[in-house]
Motif scaffolding. Structure first.
Motif, mmCIF file in Angstrom:
data_model
loop_
_atom_site.group_PDB
_atom_site.id
_atom_site.type_symbol
_atom_site.label_atom_id
_atom_site.label_comp_id
_atom_site.label_asym_id
_atom_site.label_seq_id
_atom_site.Cartn_x
_atom_site.Cartn_y
_atom_site.Cartn_z
ATOM 1 N N CYS A 165 13.343 30.064 17.316
ATOM 2 C CA CYS A 165 14.779 29.786 17.288
ATOM 3 C C CYS A 165 15.603 31.060 17.089
ATOM 4 O O CYS A 165 16.770 31.126 17.495
ATOM 5 N N THR B 64 21.881 20.958 19.292
ATOM 6 C CA THR B 64 22.557 21.424 18.082
ATOM 7 C C THR B 64 21.555 21.627 16.960
ATOM 8 O O THR B 64 21.529 22.672 16.305
ATOM 9 N N CYS B 65 20.752 20.628 16.708
ATOM 10 C CA CYS B 65 19.640 20.748 15.781
ATOM 11 C C CYS B 65 18.699 19.570 15.964
ATOM 12 O O CYS B 65 19.080 18.549 16.558
ATOM 13 N N ARG C 17 18.338 27.591 22.228
ATOM 14 C CA ARG C 17 18.072 26.170 22.044
ATOM 15 C C ARG C 17 19.354 25.423 22.373
ATOM 16 O O ARG C 17 20.381 25.634 21.730
ATOM 17 N N SER D 33 14.889 20.920 24.566
ATOM 18 C CA SER D 33 15.917 21.901 24.922
ATOM 19 C C SER D 33 16.323 21.759 26.380
ATOM 20 O O SER D 33 17.508 21.844 26.718
ATOM 21 N N CYS E 170 12.456 24.536 9.819
ATOM 22 C CA CYS E 170 13.432 25.402 10.461
ATOM 23 C C CYS E 170 14.764 24.663 10.561
ATOM 24 O O CYS E 170 14.803 23.497 10.964
ATOM 25 N N ARG E 171 15.836 25.317 10.198
ATOM 26 C CA ARG E 171 17.148 24.660 10.167
ATOM 27 C C ARG E 171 17.672 24.317 11.556
ATOM 28 O O ARG E 171 18.593 23.503 11.694
ATOM 29 N N LYS E 172 17.102 24.904 12.583
ATOM 30 C CA LYS E 172 17.537 24.619 13.947
ATOM 31 C C LYS E 172 16.661 23.553 14.607
ATOM 32 O O LYS E 172 17.136 22.483 14.970
ATOM 33 N N CYS E 173 15.367 23.848 14.737
ATOM 34 C CA CYS E 173 14.488 22.955 15.499
ATOM 35 C C CYS E 173 13.784 21.921 14.625
ATOM 36 O O CYS E 173 13.184 20.979 15.160
ATOM 37 N N TYR F 223 14.976 30.056 9.591
ATOM 38 C CA TYR F 223 14.765 29.773 11.007
ATOM 39 C C TYR F 223 13.410 30.310 11.463
ATOM 40 O O TYR F 223 12.974 31.374 11.020
#
Length: 234
Positions: free
Chosen positions: A62, A70-71, A67, A205, A45-48, A58
């Motif tokens: 997310c 940032t990542c 969240r 988070s 996942c590009r976020k978490c 994603y």
């Protein structure tokens, strides 16, 4: 011993053992032999940063939840030999922190992040006293020495929570939000938050929220392993 022998031993040390299987290794900075490879986290996942087998960029969490970091990124999936390393690390193998930090440093440079300070997910005083150390703090300390970014204890854990796995996603996040505190005023710093394993992201988070509320510009999360998101087929 001759000078050439001493130099050879320094450059190519003998009698170094793989931290998992005990096989002799030669000049491997990560402490692992070639046979003890770890599952790389390549679809995430590009976020978490959790391992995801879907084509979506994603994960559902997310897409749905806030969240505050940032990542997040992790070089390995929490399975197989990587899981064994984590269990060994938490079970008294403090020496593993320097090897884990080497993997994290590679991932940090790969992401091309810029940060002003490194901090770590805190443990409750009761648990840290029982274990004798905070594994995230040990990793952060070694990582600081490698990448040249100062480490600081910015967070405290105010509540002892031991049953996150039994909670729903919403309950887990609510509990995590009540469990951490940042008492230090920040002035727009970019912070790198370090831990050993990223499971659901509730803890990181909640920690990131505290740091942002106290003035951090952004929070990046770096862990040794990340959970694999299982696809539900029925």
């Amino acid at each position: 011993m001759s000078f050439s022998s001493v130099l050879k031993q320094m450059l190519y040390p003998q009698n170094c053992k793989c931290v998992l299987c005990g096989k002799e290794i030669f000049g491997n900075r990560y402490g692992l032999c070639n046979g003890c490879s770890l599952t790389a986290n390549v679809r995430f996942c590009r976020k978490c940063g959790r391992n995801i087998g879907e084509t979506s960029e994603y994960c559902d969490d997310c897409k749905r939840d806030i969240r505050y970091f940032t990542c997040a990124r992790a070089p390995f999936v929490f399975e197989g030999k990587a899981k064994k390393i984590v269990y060994k690390f938490k079970g008294g193998g403090k020496f593993l922190s320097k090897y884990i930090a080497q993997f994290l440093a590679d991932e940090f440079y790969k992401q091309n992040w810029y940060v002003d300070v490194i901090t770590f997910v805190p443990m409750h005083a009761k648990r840290e006293k029982s274990r004798g150390y905070n594994q995230a703090e040990l990793i952060a300390s070694h990582l600081s020495g490698i990448i040249g970014v100062p480490v600081a204890e910015l967070l405290t854990r105010t509540k002892y929570s031991d049953n996150f796995a039994r909670m729903s996603r919403k309950e887990r996040q609510e509990e995590a939000n009540k469990s951490f505190l940042c008492d230090i005023k920040l002035r727009g710093e970019s912070v790198l938050l370090v831990d050993d394993v990223f499971t659901t992201g509730s803890t990181t988070s909640a920690c990131a929220k505290q740091l942002i509320d106290k003035g951090a510009k952004e929070v990046f999360v770096l862990t040794f392993c990340t959970a694999e998101i299982k696809n539900v087929l029925y």
